[in-house]
Scaffold this motif. Sequence first.
Motif, PDB file in Angstrom:
ATOM      1  N   GLY A   7       0.759  -1.184   0.303  1.00  0.00           N
ATOM      2  CA  GLY A   7      -0.021  -0.222   0.149  1.00  0.00           C
ATOM      3  C   GLY A   7       0.554   1.223  -0.451  1.00  0.00           C
ATOM      4  N   LEU A   8       2.041   1.046   0.754  1.00  0.00           N
ATOM      5  CA  LEU A   8       2.398   1.977   0.873  1.00  0.00           C
ATOM      6  C   LEU A   8       3.347   2.737  -1.017  1.00  0.00           C
ATOM      7  CD1 LEU A   8       4.263   1.670   3.948  1.00  0.00           C
ATOM      8  CD2 LEU A   8       3.321   3.549   3.372  1.00  0.00           C
ATOM      9  N   ALA A   9       4.124   1.425  -1.393  1.00  0.00           N
ATOM     10  CA  ALA A   9       4.425   0.975  -2.977  1.00  0.00           C
ATOM     11  C   ALA A   9       3.398   2.065  -3.777  1.00  0.00           C
ATOM     12  CB  ALA A   9       5.433   0.286  -2.773  1.00  0.00           C
ATOM     13  N   MET A  10       2.532   1.584  -3.370  1.00  0.00           N
ATOM     14  CA  MET A  10       1.780   1.900  -4.786  1.00  0.00           C
ATOM     15  C   MET A  10       0.559   3.759  -4.595  1.00  0.00           C
ATOM     16  SD  MET A  10      -0.691  -1.743  -4.643  1.00  0.00           S
ATOM     17  CE  MET A  10      -2.301  -1.318  -4.915  1.00  0.00           C
ATOM     18  N   PRO A  28       4.204  13.265  -1.778  1.00  0.00           N
ATOM     19  CA  PRO A  28       3.624  11.907  -2.363  1.00  0.00           C
ATOM     20  C   PRO A  28       3.939  11.211  -0.492  1.00  0.00           C
ATOM     21  CG  PRO A  28       6.046  12.689  -3.599  1.00  0.00           C
ATOM     22  CD  PRO A  28       5.445  14.149  -2.322  1.00  0.00           C
ATOM     23  N   GLY A  29       4.269  11.819   0.402  1.00  0.00           N
ATOM     24  CA  GLY A  29       4.604  10.847   1.938  1.00  0.00           C
ATOM     25  C   GLY A  29       3.377  10.791   2.409  1.00  0.00           C
ATOM     26  N   GLY A  30       2.428  11.653   2.574  1.00  0.00           N
ATOM     27  CA  GLY A  30       1.427  11.794   2.223  1.00  0.00           C
ATOM     28  C   GLY A  30       0.487  10.687   1.760  1.00  0.00           C
ATOM     29  N   TYR A  31       0.496  10.929   0.136  1.00  0.00           N
ATOM     30  CA  TYR A  31      -0.505   9.706  -0.437  1.00  0.00           C
ATOM     31  C   TYR A  31       0.078   8.167  -0.370  1.00  0.00           C
ATOM     32  CZ  TYR A  31      -1.513  13.105  -3.939  1.00  0.00           C
ATOM     33  OH  TYR A  31      -2.064  14.730  -4.448  1.00  0.00           O
ATOM     34  N   ALA A  32       1.192   7.782   0.363  1.00  0.00           N
ATOM     35  CA  ALA A  32       1.782   6.699   0.638  1.00  0.00           C
ATOM     36  C   ALA A  32       0.971   6.805   1.690  1.00  0.00           C
ATOM     37  CB  ALA A  32       3.122   6.794   0.901  1.00  0.00           C
ATOM     38  N   MET A  33       0.613   7.639   2.881  1.00  0.00           N
ATOM     39  CA  MET A  33       0.158   6.861   4.119  1.00  0.00           C
ATOM     40  C   MET A  33      -1.077   6.571   4.286  1.00  0.00           C
ATOM     41  SD  MET A  33      -0.459   9.559   7.528  1.00  0.00           S
ATOM     42  CE  MET A  33      -1.148   8.830   8.548  1.00  0.00           C
ATOM     43  N   VAL A  34      -1.403   7.558   3.292  1.00  0.00           N
ATOM     44  CA  VAL A  34      -3.299   7.043   2.413  1.00  0.00           C
ATOM     45  C   VAL A  34      -3.434   5.853   1.751  1.00  0.00           C
ATOM     46  CG1 VAL A  34      -4.583   7.905   1.109  1.00  0.00           C
ATOM     47  CG2 VAL A  34      -4.211   9.600   2.741  1.00  0.00           C
ATOM     48  N   GLY A  35      -2.408   5.608   1.420  1.00  0.00           N
ATOM     49  CA  GLY A  35      -2.751   4.220   0.215  1.00  0.00           C
ATOM     50  C   GLY A  35      -2.287   3.155   1.054  1.00  0.00           C
ATOM     51  N   ALA A  36      -0.981   2.952   2.143  1.00  0.00           N
ATOM     52  CA  ALA A  36      -0.863   1.630   2.791  1.00  0.00           C
ATOM     53  C   ALA A  36      -2.386   1.367   3.091  1.00  0.00           C
ATOM     54  CB  ALA A  36      -0.267   2.520   4.113  1.00  0.00           C
ATOM     55  N   SER A  37      -3.153   2.951   4.157  1.00  0.00           N
ATOM     56  CA  SER A  37      -4.372   2.511   5.120  1.00  0.00           C
ATOM     57  C   SER A  37      -5.812   1.997   4.228  1.00  0.00           C
ATOM     58  CB  SER A  37      -4.594   4.332   5.724  1.00  0.00           C
ATOM     59  OG  SER A  37      -3.837   4.879   6.329  1.00  0.00           O
ATOM     60  N   ALA A  38      -5.853   2.496   3.510  1.00  0.00           N
ATOM     61  CA  ALA A  38      -6.706   2.141   2.236  1.00  0.00           C
ATOM     62  C   ALA A  38      -6.427   0.270   1.893  1.00  0.00           C
ATOM     63  CB  ALA A  38      -6.870   2.514   0.984  1.00  0.00           C
ATOM     64  N   PHE A  39      -4.973   0.437   1.485  1.00  0.00           N
ATOM     65  CA  PHE A  39      -4.573  -1.091   1.128  1.00  0.00           C
ATOM     66  C   PHE A  39      -4.862  -2.248   2.369  1.00  0.00           C
ATOM     67  CE2 PHE A  39      -1.870  -5.387  -0.059  1.00  0.00           C
ATOM     68  CZ  PHE A  39      -2.247  -4.762  -1.281  1.00  0.00           C
ATOM     69  N   MET A  68     -11.739   8.486   4.915  1.00  0.00           N
ATOM     70  CA  MET A  68     -12.432   8.513   3.877  1.00  0.00           C
ATOM     71  C   MET A  68     -11.394   7.396   2.680  1.00  0.00           C
ATOM     72  SD  MET A  68     -12.804  12.245   2.551  1.00  0.00           S
ATOM     73  CE  MET A  68     -13.276  11.547   0.989  1.00  0.00           C
ATOM     74  N   ALA A  69     -10.355   7.376   2.996  1.00  0.00           N
ATOM     75  CA  ALA A  69      -9.242   6.207   1.825  1.00  0.00           C
ATOM     76  C   ALA A  69      -9.844   5.115   3.291  1.00  0.00           C
ATOM     77  CB  ALA A  69      -7.722   6.492   2.019  1.00  0.00           C
ATOM     78  N   VAL A  70      -9.801   4.709   4.395  1.00  0.00           N
ATOM     79  CA  VAL A  70     -10.218   4.087   4.944  1.00  0.00           C
ATOM     80  C   VAL A  70     -11.387   3.203   4.424  1.00  0.00           C
ATOM     81  CG1 VAL A  70     -10.390   2.767   7.087  1.00  0.00           C
ATOM     82  CG2 VAL A  70      -8.611   3.508   6.572  1.00  0.00           C
ATOM     83  N   VAL A  71     -12.637   3.663   5.172  1.00  0.00           N
ATOM     84  CA  VAL A  71     -13.802   3.811   4.462  1.00  0.00           C
ATOM     85  C   VAL A  71     -13.878   2.936   2.740  1.00  0.00           C
ATOM     86  CG1 VAL A  71     -16.794   4.048   4.348  1.00  0.00           C
ATOM     87  CG2 VAL A  71     -15.323   5.286   6.063  1.00  0.00           C
ATOM     88  N   LEU A  72     -13.531   3.519   2.234  1.00  0.00           N
ATOM     89  CA  LEU A  72     -13.637   3.104   0.845  1.00  0.00           C
ATOM     90  C   LEU A  72     -12.825   2.131   0.279  1.00  0.00           C
ATOM     91  CD1 LEU A  72     -13.576   6.657  -1.427  1.00  0.00           C
ATOM     92  CD2 LEU A  72     -15.309   5.239  -0.913  1.00  0.00           C
ATOM     93  N   GLY A  73     -11.614   1.630   1.097  1.00  0.00           N
ATOM     94  CA  GLY A  73     -11.218   0.492   0.615  1.00  0.00           C
ATOM     95  C   GLY A  73     -11.923  -0.692   1.553  1.00  0.00           C
ATOM     96  N   ARG A  74     -12.844  -0.048   2.567  1.00  0.00           N
ATOM     97  CA  ARG A  74     -12.620  -1.130   2.808  1.00  0.00           C
ATOM     98  C   ARG A  74     -14.241  -2.192   2.175  1.00  0.00           C
ATOM     99  NH1 ARG A  74     -15.573  -5.201   4.898  1.00  0.00           N
ATOM    100  NH2 ARG A  74     -15.959  -4.984   7.445  1.00  0.00           N
ATOM    101  N   ALA A  75     -14.806  -0.842   1.501  1.00  0.00           N
ATOM    102  CA  ALA A  75     -16.172  -1.282   0.916  1.00  0.00           C
ATOM    103  C   ALA A  75     -15.471  -2.045  -0.277  1.00  0.00           C
ATOM    104  CB  ALA A  75     -16.836   0.066   0.554  1.00  0.00           C
ATOM    105  N   ALA A  76     -14.405  -1.795  -0.889  1.00  0.00           N
ATOM    106  CA  ALA A  76     -13.998  -2.445  -2.580  1.00  0.00           C
ATOM    107  C   ALA A  76     -13.832  -3.764  -2.028  1.00  0.00           C
ATOM    108  CB  ALA A  76     -12.951  -1.519  -2.954  1.00  0.00           C
ATOM    109  N   GLY A  77     -13.060  -3.835  -0.790  1.00  0.00           N
ATOM    110  CA  GLY A  77     -12.519  -5.271  -0.794  1.00  0.00           C
ATOM    111  C   GLY A  77     -13.556  -5.728  -0.119  1.00  0.00           C
ATOM    112  N   LYS A  78     -14.260  -5.501   0.158  1.00  0.00           N
ATOM    113  CA  LYS A  78     -16.168  -5.881   0.689  1.00  0.00           C
ATOM    114  C   LYS A  78     -16.524  -6.942  -0.491  1.00  0.00           C
ATOM    115  CE  LYS A  78     -18.864  -8.060   3.877  1.00  0.00           C
ATOM    116  NZ  LYS A  78     -17.952  -9.057   5.325  1.00  0.00           N
ATOM    117  N   VAL A  79     -16.330  -5.880  -1.936  1.00  0.00           N
ATOM    118  CA  VAL A  79     -17.387  -6.143  -3.031  1.00  0.00           C
ATOM    119  C   VAL A  79     -15.759  -7.607  -3.502  1.00  0.00           C
ATOM    120  CG1 VAL A  79     -17.803  -5.608  -5.402  1.00  0.00           C
ATOM    121  CG2 VAL A  79     -18.149  -4.153  -3.349  1.00  0.00           C
TER     122      VAL A  79
END
Length: 88
Positions: A7-10, A28-39, A68-79
Amino acid sequence: IPMLAIGLAMGRFFGEIVQLAGGPTFSPGGYAMVGASAFLAGATGAVSTAIIMFEITSQMSFMVPVLMAVVLGRAAGKVISPDLYEAL
């Protein structure tokens, strides 16, 4: 840890692309944190991932994007598939 690293790399890659394209000037480090959380939230199904990321980094300025990323990642993972803990 591997899911967090993926998630950090993406997220970092996406942040670099946005920065090169002339988008908003966030680090870009902020995007890394958000990506890791969502993944991580999408893979495990745990919404508490946001709290874990806040404790690890002590960055409360990214609270809204991470939540927001955690909620969307959770929803996408559930699907896509069952949660990691349900599959086990």
